[in-house]
Design an enzyme around this catalytic site. Structure first.
Site, PDB file in Angstrom:
ATOM      1  N   ASP A  42       0.840  -1.208   0.000  1.00  8.04           N
ATOM      2  CA  ASP A  42       0.000   0.000   0.000  1.00  8.04           C
ATOM      3  C   ASP A  42       0.871   1.254   0.000  1.00  8.04           C
ATOM      4  OD1 ASP A  42       0.890  -0.235   2.580  1.00  8.04           O
ATOM      5  OD2 ASP A  42      -1.074  -0.007   3.532  1.00  8.04           O
ATOM      6  N   SER A  43       2.193   1.072   0.078  1.00 12.66           N
ATOM      7  CA  SER A  43       3.117   2.195  -0.099  1.00 12.66           C
ATOM      8  C   SER A  43       2.941   2.808  -1.488  1.00 12.66           C
ATOM      9  CB  SER A  43       4.570   1.735   0.105  1.00 12.66           C
ATOM     10  OG  SER A  43       4.845   0.594  -0.671  1.00 12.66           O
ATOM     11  N   GLU A 179       8.917  -4.545  10.515  1.00 14.19           N
ATOM     12  CA  GLU A 179       9.401  -3.264   9.981  1.00 14.19           C
ATOM     13  C   GLU A 179       9.968  -2.386  11.100  1.00 14.19           C
ATOM     14  OE1 GLU A 179       6.731  -1.269   7.289  1.00 14.19           O
ATOM     15  OE2 GLU A 179       7.969   0.532   7.219  1.00 14.19           O
TER      16      GLU A 179
HETATM   17  O1  KIV Z   1       3.562  -1.171   1.668  1.00 13.27           O
HETATM   18  C1  KIV Z   1       4.734  -1.548   1.699  1.00 13.27           C
HETATM   19  O2  KIV Z   1       5.552  -1.239   0.835  1.00 13.27           O
HETATM   20  C2  KIV Z   1       5.129  -2.398   2.812  1.00 13.27           C
HETATM   21  C3  KIV Z   1       6.579  -2.715   2.957  1.00 13.27           C
HETATM   22  C4  KIV Z   1       7.336  -1.522   3.384  1.00 13.27           C
HETATM   23  C5  KIV Z   1       6.809  -3.873   3.850  1.00 13.27           C
HETATM   24  O3  KIV Z   1       4.312  -2.799   3.580  1.00 13.27           O
END
Ligand code: KIV
Length: 289
Positions: A42-43, A179
């Protein structure tokens, strides 16, 4: 890679490599790499849409990007993030979101935390969908955490993290992302669990690593957290190429004669195809010579 390979790799002491990916053309690059698996994180709300946090990701957005990645990397194991609150509004809404992501081409879903939704994790797993957990810094809780900070820095917080990790394992998760936690904490949790841990900002004593595609490739200049290693300065490479193109267009150096059709070739293309040639991926090709 299949879901069973995560456990196999941990048991055999082989590290798991994971990278985020959000679109078709990047997925084609990852597809041709040795990276084990893909996270449609979701990043993407931040990297692809420019939002300040992951809170703006929606299930529709996640499904759209998951489908594009699945078309670009059909051979890779794809985990898609369940976005903010999508698994906190009751079982039906959670399962609708899971359904959308799996129909879009994901092989597993990931969700953050466990407090208050362990039953939902269990139900998703029992429905035949592999679930990856996510503990430590959980960006969907950024406002409760008071920012993107390293977590589990007190012994009380370490105890909570360890017990939540066990809870996710008991609920049926096949792996857990850790994380931004101290090295020693990540090691302790990794040793505690049978299932693999995938770290980001969690040091080397985990069973695998995940990083964001744009960060690894230097496409996010100025973003330099302690845990990040930038493997290529792609921002500059692309910018240099674009500026060279701009110079060539403005000077008339592009296109050259060999990059242009003459009458004879134009007739040949039309006669053979009846229409301008396509390369099968939607972009027009220029026939050589
Ligand atoms: O959304 C994302 O990119 C993540 C990673 C940073 C683990 O959850």
């Amino acid at each position: 890679m299949k879901v069973q390979d995560f456990q196999k790799m941990k048991d055999e002491g082989r590290k798991i490599s994971m990278i985020t990916c959000y679109d078709y053309s990047s997925a084609r690059v990852v597809a041709d790499s040795n990276i084990d698996c893909i996270l449609v994180g979701d990043s993407l709300a931040m990297t692809m849409h420019g939002y300040p946090t992951t809170l703006s990701a929606t299930t529709a957005m996640m499904a759209l990007h998951t489908a594009a990645v699945a078309r670009g990397a059909p051979g890779k194991f794809i985990v898609a993030d369940l976005p903010f609150l999508s698994y906190r509004k009751g079982l039906k809404d959670a399962m609708d979101s899971v359904h959308e992501l799996m129909s879009a081409g994901a092989h597993a879903v990931k969700l953050e935390g466990v407090r208050g939704h362990a039953e939902i994790v269990r139900h998703i797993v029992d429905s035949g969908v592999p679930v990856m957990g996510h503990l430590g810094l959980t960006p969907q809780s950024v406002h409760v955490l008071g920012g993107m900070k390293v977590q589990a820095r007190t012994s009380a917080a370490v105890k909570v993290l360890a017990s939540e990790a066990r809870e996710l394992e008991t609920a049926g998760c096949f792996a857990i992302v850790l994380e931004c936690v101290p090295v020693q904490v990540a090691r302790q949790v990794t040793d505690l669990l049978k299932i693999p841990t995938i770290g980001i900002g969690a040091g080397p004593h985990v069973d695998g690593q995940v990083l964001v595609y744009q960060d690894v490739l230097g496409l996010n200049p100025g973003f330099k957290p302690k845990f990040l290693r930038v493997y290529a300065n792609t921002f500059e490479v692309i910018q240099t190429a674009l500026n060279a193109y701009d110079v060539d267009v403005k000077s008339g150096a592009f296109p050259s004669e060999i990059e242009s059709y003459n009458d004879l070739e134009a007739r040949r293309v039309t006669k053979r195809n009846g229409h301008p040639a396509q390369n099968g991926r939607g972009s027009r090709i220029t026939l050589a010579s």
